[in-house]
Design a protein around this motif. Structure first.
Motif, PDB file in Angstrom:
ATOM      1  N   HIS A  24      -2.603 -20.388   1.973  1.00 43.46           N
ATOM      2  CA  HIS A  24      -2.949 -18.950   2.372  1.00 43.46           C
ATOM      3  C   HIS A  24      -2.568 -17.996   1.750  1.00 43.46           C
ATOM      4  CE1 HIS A  24      -4.910 -15.653   5.277  1.00 43.46           C
ATOM      5  NE2 HIS A  24      -5.412 -15.303   3.867  1.00 43.46           N
ATOM      6  N   LEU A  25      -2.433 -16.788   0.446  1.00 43.39           N
ATOM      7  CA  LEU A  25      -1.471 -15.873   0.301  1.00 43.39           C
ATOM      8  C   LEU A  25      -2.269 -15.236  -0.021  1.00 43.39           C
ATOM      9  CD1 LEU A  25       0.820 -15.251  -1.718  1.00 43.39           C
ATOM     10  CD2 LEU A  25      -0.645 -16.055  -3.491  1.00 43.39           C
ATOM     11  N   ALA A  26      -1.709 -13.433   0.842  1.00 42.11           N
ATOM     12  CA  ALA A  26      -2.342 -12.430   0.841  1.00 42.11           C
ATOM     13  C   ALA A  26      -1.371 -11.277   0.680  1.00 42.11           C
ATOM     14  CB  ALA A  26      -2.982 -12.223   1.900  1.00 42.11           C
ATOM     15  N   GLY A  27      -1.566 -10.420   0.696  1.00 41.82           N
ATOM     16  CA  GLY A  27      -0.728  -9.104   0.271  1.00 41.82           C
ATOM     17  C   GLY A  27      -1.225  -7.430   0.706  1.00 41.82           C
ATOM     18  N   ILE A  28      -0.157  -6.512   0.263  1.00 35.24           N
ATOM     19  CA  ILE A  28      -0.857  -4.967  -0.474  1.00 35.24           C
ATOM     20  C   ILE A  28       0.009  -4.754  -1.560  1.00 35.24           C
ATOM     21  CG2 ILE A  28      -0.798  -3.247   1.234  1.00 35.24           C
ATOM     22  CD1 ILE A  28      -1.012  -4.749   3.469  1.00 35.24           C
ATOM     23  N   ILE A  29      -0.386  -3.821  -2.369  1.00 32.21           N
ATOM     24  CA  ILE A  29       0.403  -3.328  -2.971  1.00 32.21           C
ATOM     25  C   ILE A  29       0.212  -1.719  -2.511  1.00 32.21           C
ATOM     26  CG2 ILE A  29      -0.010  -2.464  -5.695  1.00 32.21           C
ATOM     27  CD1 ILE A  29      -0.468  -5.185  -5.924  1.00 32.21           C
ATOM     28  N   HIS A  30       1.736  -1.441  -2.435  1.00 26.77           N
ATOM     29  CA  HIS A  30       1.408   0.215  -2.049  1.00 26.77           C
ATOM     30  C   HIS A  30       2.710   1.213  -2.261  1.00 26.77           C
ATOM     31  CE1 HIS A  30       4.566  -1.127   0.239  1.00 26.77           C
ATOM     32  NE2 HIS A  30       4.164  -2.279   0.580  1.00 26.77           N
ATOM     33  N   ASP A  31       3.003   2.129  -2.037  1.00 21.17           N
ATOM     34  CA  ASP A  31       3.908   2.777  -2.234  1.00 21.17           C
ATOM     35  C   ASP A  31       4.702   3.363  -1.337  1.00 21.17           C
ATOM     36  OD1 ASP A  31       2.528   5.560  -0.681  1.00 21.17           O
ATOM     37  OD2 ASP A  31       2.165   6.364  -2.664  1.00 21.17           O
ATOM     38  N   ARG A  32       5.713   3.958  -1.433  1.00 21.91           N
ATOM     39  CA  ARG A  32       6.739   3.980  -0.381  1.00 21.91           C
ATOM     40  C   ARG A  32       6.126   4.549   0.525  1.00 21.91           C
ATOM     41  NH1 ARG A  32      11.879   5.064  -0.981  1.00 21.91           N
ATOM     42  NH2 ARG A  32      12.238   6.197   0.516  1.00 21.91           N
ATOM     43  N   ASN A  33       4.966   5.520   0.731  1.00 25.48           N
ATOM     44  CA  ASN A  33       4.564   6.151   1.411  1.00 25.48           C
ATOM     45  C   ASN A  33       3.482   5.920   2.482  1.00 25.48           C
ATOM     46  OD1 ASN A  33       6.121   8.598   1.319  1.00 25.48           O
ATOM     47  ND2 ASN A  33       4.425   9.647  -0.704  1.00 25.48           N
ATOM     48  N   GLY A  34       3.726   3.945   2.308  1.00 23.25           N
ATOM     49  CA  GLY A  34       2.004   3.306   2.669  1.00 23.25           C
ATOM     50  C   GLY A  34       0.844   3.428   2.319  1.00 23.25           C
ATOM     51  N   ASN A  35       0.502   4.805   1.369  1.00 22.48           N
ATOM     52  CA  ASN A  35      -0.665   4.666   0.691  1.00 22.48           C
ATOM     53  C   ASN A  35      -1.411   3.097  -0.115  1.00 22.48           C
ATOM     54  OD1 ASN A  35      -1.301   7.590   0.976  1.00 22.48           O
ATOM     55  ND2 ASN A  35       0.409   7.533  -0.127  1.00 22.48           N
ATOM     56  N   ILE A  36      -1.936   2.333  -0.390  1.00 25.83           N
ATOM     57  CA  ILE A  36      -2.803   0.765  -0.099  1.00 25.83           C
ATOM     58  C   ILE A  36      -3.134   1.388  -1.565  1.00 25.83           C
ATOM     59  CG2 ILE A  36      -3.800  -0.891   0.139  1.00 25.83           C
ATOM     60  CD1 ILE A  36      -2.666  -0.460   3.372  1.00 25.83           C
TER      61      ILE A  36
END
Length: 219
Positions: A24-36
């Motif tokens: 299982h490989l998962a993740g989130i791409i986001h900025d330093r403010n937590g905007n996904i």
């Protein structure tokens, strides 16, 4: 130009010291403010049957059955293909920093090591030890709620205990599936940033000797 981050997590079989593959490989791409900006949630088909066989992984096998039935996870044929897809997604969003709570595992012991060949990385665990665990309230919270390390010498410093502190929920328990765990790891990263304390990039926790705080269990 704003920095873009990818916080990811892996679930593997074969043991923590010598994992044989990612299922299982998962993740989130986001900025330093937590905007996904994007997320990915990949079940590795070539290792799917290993989930039910592995001593550690099998307790969560039913969760993957549920995810498949609900259509919230994407099946990818092989581990190599999944990592390649993550790499392409990170290229598309111009990700500068790859992140994991324990980078010395995800980016050293698994095929995700390929994701930091041409990128910088942040070990969120090291970042936590250089920011949040210095806070006296953190140690107090752990002592009051019996959150102790395996050695018994310090308070717990796992992602689970840190997130419990951040949410003031001593009963919090990690799901131990890659996407859900990457979500809490992103929140820990944002909390570390909010302390405005210095932290070290591009080094794994075990290789860094500077400014780490493991609060003693007994005062």
């Amino acid at each position: 130009m704003r920095n873009i981050y990818c916080t990811l997590d892996t679930e593997t079989f074969g043991g923590a010291s010598n994992p044989k593959g990612i299922y299982h490989l998962a993740g989130i791409i986001h900025d330093r403010n937590g905007n996904i900006l994007a997320s990915f949630n990949y079940l590795i088909a070539e290792y799917y049957e290993e989930i039910e066989k592995d001593e550690y992984a099998k307790k969560n096998f039913y969760k993957y059955l549920d995810m498949i039935e609900e259509g919230v996870i994407t099946s990818i044929a092989s581990e190599a293909e999944a990592v390649k897809m993550v790499n392409a997604l990170c290229d598309f969003y111009n990700v500068k920093y790859m992140m994991a709570y324990n980078s010395a595992f995800d980016f050293v012991k698994t095929e995700c090591r390929n994701l930091i060949e041409d990128r910088e990385f942040i070990d969120i665990y090291l970042m936590t030890l250089q920011t949040i665990t210095h806070i006296k309230k953190y140690a107090k919270f752990c002592r009051e709620n019996n959150l102790v390390s395996r050695s018994g010498k310090s308070v717990a410093t796992s992602a689970e205990s840190v997130y419990a502190y951040l949410t003031n929920n001593a009963n919090y328990s990690e799901e131990h599936t890659a996407l859900e765990d990457s979500k809490i790891e992103m929140q820990i990263f944002l909390a570390c940033l909010a302390t405005h304390k210095k932290y070290t990039k591009n080094i794994h926790q075990y290789d860094c000797k500077e400014n780490k705080c493991f609060p003693r269990w007994e005062i």
